[in-house]
Design a protein around this motif. Sequence first.
Motif, PDB file in Angstrom:
ATOM      1  N   SER A  74     -42.033 106.229  22.722  1.00 13.17           N
ATOM      2  CA  SER A  74     -42.856 106.669  23.849  1.00 13.17           C
ATOM      3  C   SER A  74     -42.124 107.792  24.590  1.00 13.17           C
ATOM      4  O   SER A  74     -40.968 107.624  24.991  1.00 13.17           O
ATOM      5  CB  SER A  74     -43.121 105.496  24.792  1.00 13.17           C
ATOM      6  OG  SER A  74     -43.651 104.389  24.070  1.00 13.17           O
ATOM      7  N   VAL A  75     -42.791 108.923  24.759  1.00 16.34           N
ATOM      8  CA  VAL A  75     -42.148 110.130  25.273  1.00 16.34           C
ATOM      9  C   VAL A  75     -42.770 110.538  26.608  1.00 16.34           C
ATOM     10  O   VAL A  75     -43.998 110.644  26.737  1.00 16.34           O
ATOM     11  CB  VAL A  75     -42.275 111.290  24.260  1.00 16.34           C
ATOM     12  CG1 VAL A  75     -41.529 112.519  24.760  1.00 16.34           C
ATOM     13  CG2 VAL A  75     -41.758 110.868  22.890  1.00 16.34           C
ATOM     14  N   ASN A  76     -41.911 110.766  27.598  1.00 17.20           N
ATOM     15  CA  ASN A  76     -42.300 111.276  28.909  1.00 17.20           C
ATOM     16  C   ASN A  76     -43.289 110.364  29.625  1.00 17.20           C
ATOM     17  O   ASN A  76     -42.943 109.276  30.029  1.00 17.20           O
ATOM     18  CB  ASN A  76     -42.806 112.718  28.785  1.00 17.20           C
ATOM     19  CG  ASN A  76     -41.723 113.656  28.255  1.00 17.20           C
ATOM     20  OD1 ASN A  76     -40.531 113.362  28.361  1.00 17.20           O
ATOM     21  ND2 ASN A  76     -42.121 114.776  27.670  1.00 17.20           N
ATOM     22  N   GLU A  77     -44.549 110.781  29.762  1.00 16.85           N
ATOM     23  CA  GLU A  77     -45.539 109.973  30.485  1.00 16.85           C
ATOM     24  C   GLU A  77     -46.005 108.763  29.681  1.00 16.85           C
ATOM     25  O   GLU A  77     -46.675 107.878  30.218  1.00 16.85           O
ATOM     26  CB  GLU A  77     -46.745 110.827  30.890  1.00 16.85           C
ATOM     27  CG  GLU A  77     -47.715 111.163  29.771  1.00 16.85           C
ATOM     28  CD  GLU A  77     -47.237 112.272  28.842  1.00 16.85           C
ATOM     29  OE1 GLU A  77     -47.950 112.565  27.856  1.00 16.85           O
ATOM     30  OE2 GLU A  77     -46.171 112.856  29.107  1.00 16.85           O
ATOM     31  N   GLN A  78     -45.642 108.712  28.398  1.00 17.46           N
ATOM     32  CA  GLN A  78     -45.936 107.536  27.583  1.00 17.46           C
ATOM     33  C   GLN A  78     -44.884 106.472  27.913  1.00 17.46           C
ATOM     34  O   GLN A  78     -43.698 106.691  27.723  1.00 17.46           O
ATOM     35  CB  GLN A  78     -45.883 107.893  26.098  1.00 17.46           C
ATOM     36  CG  GLN A  78     -46.859 108.981  25.690  1.00 17.46           C
ATOM     37  CD  GLN A  78     -46.643 109.447  24.257  1.00 17.46           C
ATOM     38  OE1 GLN A  78     -45.619 109.166  23.640  1.00 17.46           O
ATOM     39  NE2 GLN A  78     -47.612 110.179  23.738  1.00 17.46           N
ATOM     40  N   VAL A  79     -45.325 105.324  28.401  1.00 19.24           N
ATOM     41  CA  VAL A  79     -44.367 104.315  28.857  1.00 19.24           C
ATOM     42  C   VAL A  79     -44.003 103.357  27.727  1.00 19.24           C
ATOM     43  O   VAL A  79     -42.824 103.076  27.482  1.00 19.24           O
ATOM     44  CB  VAL A  79     -44.926 103.531  30.058  1.00 19.24           C
ATOM     45  CG1 VAL A  79     -43.827 102.659  30.674  1.00 19.24           C
ATOM     46  CG2 VAL A  79     -45.498 104.462  31.116  1.00 19.24           C
ATOM     47  N   VAL A  80     -44.993 102.837  27.030  1.00 18.19           N
ATOM     48  CA  VAL A  80     -44.760 101.896  25.936  1.00 18.19           C
ATOM     49  C   VAL A  80     -45.798 102.103  24.838  1.00 18.19           C
ATOM     50  O   VAL A  80     -46.839 102.731  25.052  1.00 18.19           O
ATOM     51  CB  VAL A  80     -44.829 100.416  26.407  1.00 18.19           C
ATOM     52  CG1 VAL A  80     -43.615 100.049  27.238  1.00 18.19           C
ATOM     53  CG2 VAL A  80     -46.109 100.141  27.172  1.00 18.19           C
ATOM     54  N   HIS A  81     -45.472 101.566  23.653  1.00 11.88           N
ATOM     55  CA  HIS A  81     -46.381 101.485  22.512  1.00 11.88           C
ATOM     56  C   HIS A  81     -46.730 102.829  21.900  1.00 11.88           C
ATOM     57  O   HIS A  81     -47.736 102.961  21.188  1.00 11.88           O
ATOM     58  CB  HIS A  81     -47.677 100.729  22.876  1.00 11.88           C
ATOM     59  CG  HIS A  81     -47.446  99.356  23.398  1.00 11.88           C
ATOM     60  ND1 HIS A  81     -48.410  98.632  24.066  1.00 11.88           N
ATOM     61  CD2 HIS A  81     -46.339  98.565  23.374  1.00 11.88           C
ATOM     62  CE1 HIS A  81     -47.919  97.458  24.420  1.00 11.88           C
ATOM     63  NE2 HIS A  81     -46.663  97.394  24.014  1.00 11.88           N
ATOM     64  N   GLY A  82     -45.897 103.854  22.139  1.00 13.03           N
ATOM     65  CA  GLY A  82     -46.128 105.152  21.515  1.00 13.03           C
ATOM     66  C   GLY A  82     -45.938 105.080  20.005  1.00 13.03           C
ATOM     67  O   GLY A  82     -45.022 104.417  19.508  1.00 13.03           O
ATOM     68  N   THR A 237     -46.588 111.023  35.381  1.00 14.26           N
ATOM     69  CA  THR A 237     -45.158 110.898  35.648  1.00 14.26           C
ATOM     70  C   THR A 237     -44.472 110.099  34.542  1.00 14.26           C
ATOM     71  O   THR A 237     -45.103 109.323  33.826  1.00 14.26           O
ATOM     72  CB  THR A 237     -44.895 110.227  37.006  1.00 14.26           C
ATOM     73  OG1 THR A 237     -45.553 108.955  37.050  1.00 14.26           O
ATOM     74  CG2 THR A 237     -45.405 111.111  38.143  1.00 14.26           C
ATOM     75  N   ALA A 238     -43.168 110.291  34.419  1.00 11.11           N
ATOM     76  CA  ALA A 238     -42.403 109.708  33.324  1.00 11.11           C
ATOM     77  C   ALA A 238     -42.164 108.218  33.523  1.00 11.11           C
ATOM     78  O   ALA A 238     -42.149 107.702  34.649  1.00 11.11           O
ATOM     79  CB  ALA A 238     -41.067 110.430  33.184  1.00 11.11           C
ATOM     80  N   GLY A 239     -41.955 107.527  32.394  1.00 12.25           N
ATOM     81  CA  GLY A 239     -41.670 106.101  32.419  1.00 12.25           C
ATOM     82  C   GLY A 239     -40.407 105.764  31.652  1.00 12.25           C
ATOM     83  O   GLY A 239     -39.903 106.571  30.854  1.00 12.25           O
ATOM     84  N   SER A 240     -39.887 104.559  31.897  1.00 17.49           N
ATOM     85  CA  SER A 240     -38.707 104.056  31.202  1.00 17.49           C
ATOM     86  C   SER A 240     -38.931 102.594  30.839  1.00 17.49           C
ATOM     87  O   SER A 240     -39.579 101.851  31.585  1.00 17.49           O
ATOM     88  CB  SER A 240     -37.472 104.188  32.101  1.00 17.49           C
ATOM     89  OG  SER A 240     -36.334 103.607  31.492  1.00 17.49           O
ATOM     90  N   HIS A 241     -38.364 102.187  29.707  1.00 13.10           N
ATOM     91  CA  HIS A 241     -38.554 100.834  29.189  1.00 13.10           C
ATOM     92  C   HIS A 241     -37.219 100.359  28.618  1.00 13.10           C
ATOM     93  O   HIS A 241     -36.662 100.990  27.718  1.00 13.10           O
ATOM     94  CB  HIS A 241     -39.637 100.862  28.095  1.00 13.10           C
ATOM     95  CG  HIS A 241     -39.888  99.549  27.434  1.00 13.10           C
ATOM     96  ND1 HIS A 241     -40.386  99.466  26.146  1.00 13.10           N
ATOM     97  CD2 HIS A 241     -39.743  98.269  27.851  1.00 13.10           C
ATOM     98  CE1 HIS A 241     -40.526  98.195  25.814  1.00 13.10           C
ATOM     99  NE2 HIS A 241     -40.146  97.447  26.825  1.00 13.10           N
TER     100      HIS A 241
END
Length: 277
Positions: A74-82, A237-241
């Motif tokens: 998952s990249v940038n605004e993608q938080v999970v399950h990319g 906005t960006a996410g982190s997991h």
Amino acid sequence: MALRRGIYKTPAQLRAMVEPGLITAAALEAVCALAAPGVTTEELDAAASRVIADRGARSNFQLVRGYRHTVCASVNEQVVHGIPGPRVLEPGDIVSIDAGAEYKGWNGDSAITIVLPDTSRPEVVAEREALSRVTERSLWAGIASLATARQLNEVGAAIQASIEASGHDYGILREYVGHGIGRKMHESPSVFNYRVSDPGPEVRPGLVLAIEPMVVIGSDATFVEDDGWTVSTIDGTAGSHWEHSVAVHDGGVWVLTAPDGGVAGLAPFGVRPVPIG
């Protein structure tokens, strides 16, 4: 009550979960070593796949109906399950990699976040590195709480308190939470990343959890992209997991997906993990 009794593993079952946790950790280490501008997310997927296969395991993500990849990227605004694919990583990207391995019928599940360097945008990198640090620390705060918690949902309270203490007005995803893990990658109970009124099941030996805070710089509102998997922020906005699989046993706690069992991550909280006997 029968369901709650069923969430606890025996000592032998806990021992069987050590190896799939270590295999998962090794797969993420390979991804971390490869991640750089110019690399595609499908190359990261292939690196994890090789490690898991070489260790005699299989990707438990590929056991999820309709999903054919080894990791989620998952990249940038993608938080999970990319979904991994031809996307080329660029300087300054924040990339969350989620992976899992099944070995001899038992599962491991873990996630890391990587921020790629970008000398032309130091402020973007700094903002994303802060997000990743706060998210990772909240994960360890949740894990550390298991050492003294009496009820499961003390974990979510510890995670939220850690994020609030950072001084950042970050959003915590509400629709996606952690879970139990064992014979299946996703088992009961749910592990919330925020405070809830229900105390949850008892924390006692045999409890194995995948704890995974998902935190974003802005609003926690998300949507699922057209691919049917990728969860992205509505405001862009960006996410982190960050995620670890953690076992509670007679001697204490042990982080199954950390090569050192969680020694380094738990040290700031005054908690020493104990190997599963």
